[in-house]
Design an enzyme around this catalytic site. Structure first.
Site, PDB file in Angstrom:
ATOM      1  N   VAL A 121       0.854  -1.173   0.000  1.00  0.00           N
ATOM      2  CA  VAL A 121       0.000   0.000   0.000  1.00  0.00           C
ATOM      3  C   VAL A 121       0.900   1.235   0.000  1.00  0.00           C
ATOM      4  CG1 VAL A 121      -1.748   1.294   1.278  1.00  0.00           C
ATOM      5  CG2 VAL A 121      -1.830  -1.221   1.240  1.00  0.00           C
ATOM      6  N   GLU A 122       0.786   2.017  -1.064  1.00  0.00           N
ATOM      7  CA  GLU A 122       1.544   3.243  -1.213  1.00  0.00           C
ATOM      8  C   GLU A 122       0.604   4.414  -0.937  1.00  0.00           C
ATOM      9  OE1 GLU A 122       4.029   5.571  -4.776  1.00  0.00           O
ATOM     10  OE2 GLU A 122       3.242   3.560  -5.116  1.00  0.00           O
ATOM     11  N   ILE A 123       1.055   5.346  -0.093  1.00  0.00           N
ATOM     12  CA  ILE A 123       0.281   6.560   0.181  1.00  0.00           C
ATOM     13  C   ILE A 123       1.155   7.731  -0.281  1.00  0.00           C
ATOM     14  CG2 ILE A 123      -0.844   7.978   1.926  1.00  0.00           C
ATOM     15  CD1 ILE A 123      -1.129   5.387   3.598  1.00  0.00           C
TER      16      ILE A 123
END
Length: 127
Positions: A121-123
């Protein structure tokens, strides 16, 4: 071209544990859980992540639905430093970042973490 795609409506994650996934995406990332026709989904903005329990996927489905095979990037206008502080308060491990990346709309500043199925999960903030 005979048609033009406008935006992504939803994607599907196959998950090992529906409750753990819902807890992560609602409590850590602030998404809303919705139920439609007995199916669970995670809503944010004008998009959804539909959830399929491994072994109980809905048809039609991917050829090889597998928990932990996704790599997702979410954009936020919240400053990344504030996102990091919030994740630290929640004791969520940040695997990498902040780092500079290139996204579909241009330059990004990103952090990376894992959901309960180990999906990446990239934010990101736009730069």
């Amino acid at each position: 071209m005979a048609f033009v795609l406008e935006h992504l409506d939803h994607l599907v994650l196959t998950v090992a544990n529906l409750d753990a996934t819902i807890d992560f995406y609602t409590e850590v990332l602030g998404m809303d859980v919705v139920t439609r026709e007995g199916r669970k989904a995670l809503a944010f903005g004008i998009q959804e992540i539909n959830l399929h329990q491994r072994g109980h996927e809905f048809n039609p489905k991917a050829a090889h639905p597998t928990p932990g095979s996704a790599d997702l990037c979410f954009l936020t206008t919240t400053p990344l430093e504030q996102v990091i502080a919030t994740l630290n308060e929640q004791k969520v491990h940040i695997e990498d970042g902040p780092v500079d990346r290139m996204g579909a709309i241009g330059k990004l500043r990103s952090i990376y973490l894992r959901d309960p199925d180990r999906n990446l999960v990239e934010i990101s903030n736009t730069v």
